[in-house]
Design a protein around this motif. Structure first.
Motif, PDB file in Angstrom:
ATOM      1  N   UNK A  48       8.582  13.080   3.067  1.00 43.75           N
ATOM      2  CA  UNK A  48       9.432  12.086   1.898  1.00 43.75           C
ATOM      3  C   UNK A  48       8.578  10.885   1.776  1.00 43.75           C
ATOM      4  N   UNK A  49       7.907  10.436   2.754  1.00 40.79           N
ATOM      5  CA  UNK A  49       7.197   9.081   2.444  1.00 40.79           C
ATOM      6  C   UNK A  49       5.602   9.318   1.661  1.00 40.79           C
ATOM      7  N   UNK A  73      -3.135   4.704   8.866  1.00 43.01           N
ATOM      8  CA  UNK A  73      -2.124   4.368   9.795  1.00 43.01           C
ATOM      9  C   UNK A  73      -1.725   5.264  10.878  1.00 43.01           C
ATOM     10  N   UNK A  74      -2.149   4.908  12.204  1.00 43.62           N
ATOM     11  CA  UNK A  74      -2.098   5.735  13.222  1.00 43.62           C
ATOM     12  C   UNK A  74      -0.960   5.279  14.224  1.00 43.62           C
ATOM     13  N   UNK A 114      -3.593   6.065   3.975  1.00 42.72           N
ATOM     14  CA  UNK A 114      -3.161   5.014   3.201  1.00 42.72           C
ATOM     15  C   UNK A 114      -4.111   5.065   1.750  1.00 42.72           C
ATOM     16  N   UNK A 115      -3.627   4.514   0.705  1.00 44.21           N
ATOM     17  CA  UNK A 115      -4.237   4.369  -0.485  1.00 44.21           C
ATOM     18  C   UNK A 115      -5.647   3.202  -0.178  1.00 44.21           C
ATOM     19  N   UNK A 158       0.826  -1.315  -0.066  1.00 44.42           N
ATOM     20  CA  UNK A 158       0.134  -0.255   0.145  1.00 44.42           C
ATOM     21  C   UNK A 158       0.950   1.290   0.052  1.00 44.42           C
ATOM     22  N   UNK A 159       0.309   2.359  -0.495  1.00 45.05           N
ATOM     23  CA  UNK A 159       0.957   3.782  -0.545  1.00 45.05           C
ATOM     24  C   UNK A 159       0.661   4.509   0.724  1.00 45.05           C
ATOM     25  N   UNK A 160       1.448   5.572   0.782  1.00 40.31           N
ATOM     26  CA  UNK A 160       1.114   6.524   1.833  1.00 40.31           C
ATOM     27  C   UNK A 160       0.810   7.844   0.999  1.00 40.31           C
ATOM     28  N   UNK A 161      -0.511   8.176   1.138  1.00 43.78           N
ATOM     29  CA  UNK A 161      -1.037   9.201   0.271  1.00 43.78           C
ATOM     30  C   UNK A 161      -0.604  10.827   0.935  1.00 43.78           C
TER      31      UNK A 161
END
Length: 280
Positions: free
Chosen positions: A43-44, A112-113, A101-102, A21-24
């Motif tokens: 940067x993430x 994500x917390x 998250x996407x 999964x990607x971090x938006x």
DNA sequence: ATCTATTCCTGGCTGC
DNA sequence: TGCAGCCAGGAATAGA
């Protein structure tokens, strides 16, 4: 308090939820949670999770393009995934960092917390080589579940300190904390104040075996829920019920029935059986 | 190399 | 019921 078994439980629970999964978007609600200079969690953004792993008490997330994040939960840190609706409803004032998250197949919008009551926890974000090179991360000792009895004994005899202090020293072994140090010493029948250099070879071997046995059992039990620790899904671990020394002042020793003692060793509460844990 | 004290931080506990 | 004071503790840091 998250130690190796608790962090391992977090990693095992998070890996299937995060991998791929990607971090938006990253939001920081408490500045001091983000470590490093410059602080650059952004940067993430846009990066995809490749792996989630553990090193000592650190949770390490590898992202694509050689980026990474390291998380240390310290005393009260918690990582978990929740839906946007849950987050909105809960109004949790202890959430310190949010990673949007996407949308994965079968899952809606999720975050994500990083939750942390006492704000001791830290999150490092950056390129993978920067994270690995962090001095706190870089000087970690061997993994206790990987070290051989021979290498362990050799390391033990190379130090002059007391066993309890040594087991808490992350440069000696990475991942033990106050709970499992006390439990391993109890299991091995060794006194917390015993001098490492004077530990006989068979005792060193017993300590090595005790450390691996305790950690293995604790991981299987999902860790110990003491004070604030909970799994990413909010459920507790149950190894706290199996603890034989930690926090059991006055209770009868499970081996000899003598009351468990509590002393302070190196500014840490230390529980042990004065009768069956000998100094040498 | 090793040890001690201090800092961080807040919920929970004790005692008045 | 309220409030002050103290405690726990992983790791970094400074000083002995």
């Amino acid at each position: 308090m998250p130690e190796l078994p608790e962090v391992e439980s977090v990693v095992r629970a998070l890996a299937p939820m995060l991998t791929g999964r990607s971090v938006k978007n990253v939001r920081v609600l408490n500045r001091s949670t983000v470590a490093g200079s410059p602080r650059k969690p952004s940067v993430l953004e846009g990066r995809r999770v490749e792996r989630v792993l553990r090193r000592g008490k650190y949770i390490v997330v590898h992202f694509d393009e050689a980026f990474a994040m390291a998380v240390h939960l310290r005393m009260t840190g918690w990582l978990g995934v929740k839906t946007q609706a849950q987050v909105a409803e809960e109004q949790d004032k202890f959430v310190r960092m949010v990673f949007e998250l996407d949308e994965a197949p079968g899952r809606g919008a999720e975050w994500l917390l990083f939750r942390d009551i006492r704000k001791f926890g830290r999150v490092w974000c950056g390129r993978r080589e920067e994270i690995i090179a962090l001095k706190s991360f870089n000087k970690l000792g061997p993994e206790p579940l990987a070290i051989t009895p021979e290498a362990f004994a050799e390391r033990l005899h190379a130090h002059r300190g007391r066993l309890k202090s040594l087991l808490l020293n992350q440069a000696f072994l990475a991942g033990l904390g106050n709970i499992y140090a006390d439990e391993a010493l109890f299991e091995a029948g060794l006194h917390p104040l015993a001098l490492a250099q004077q530990v006989k070879p068979d005792s060193a071997r017993r300590l090595h075996a005790a450390i691996q046995a305790i950690l293995g059992k604790a991981i299987s039990a999902g860790g110990s829920s003491i004070d604030d620790y909970l799994h990413p899904d909010g459920t507790p671990g149950w190894f706290q019920r199996e603890l034989k020394a930690y926090g059991r002042e006055g209770e009868p020793c499970t081996r000899c029935k003598a009351p468990i003692k509590r002393d302070v060793v190196g500014q840490r509460g230390t529980w042990y059986c004065a009768k069956c844990q000998k100094k040498r």
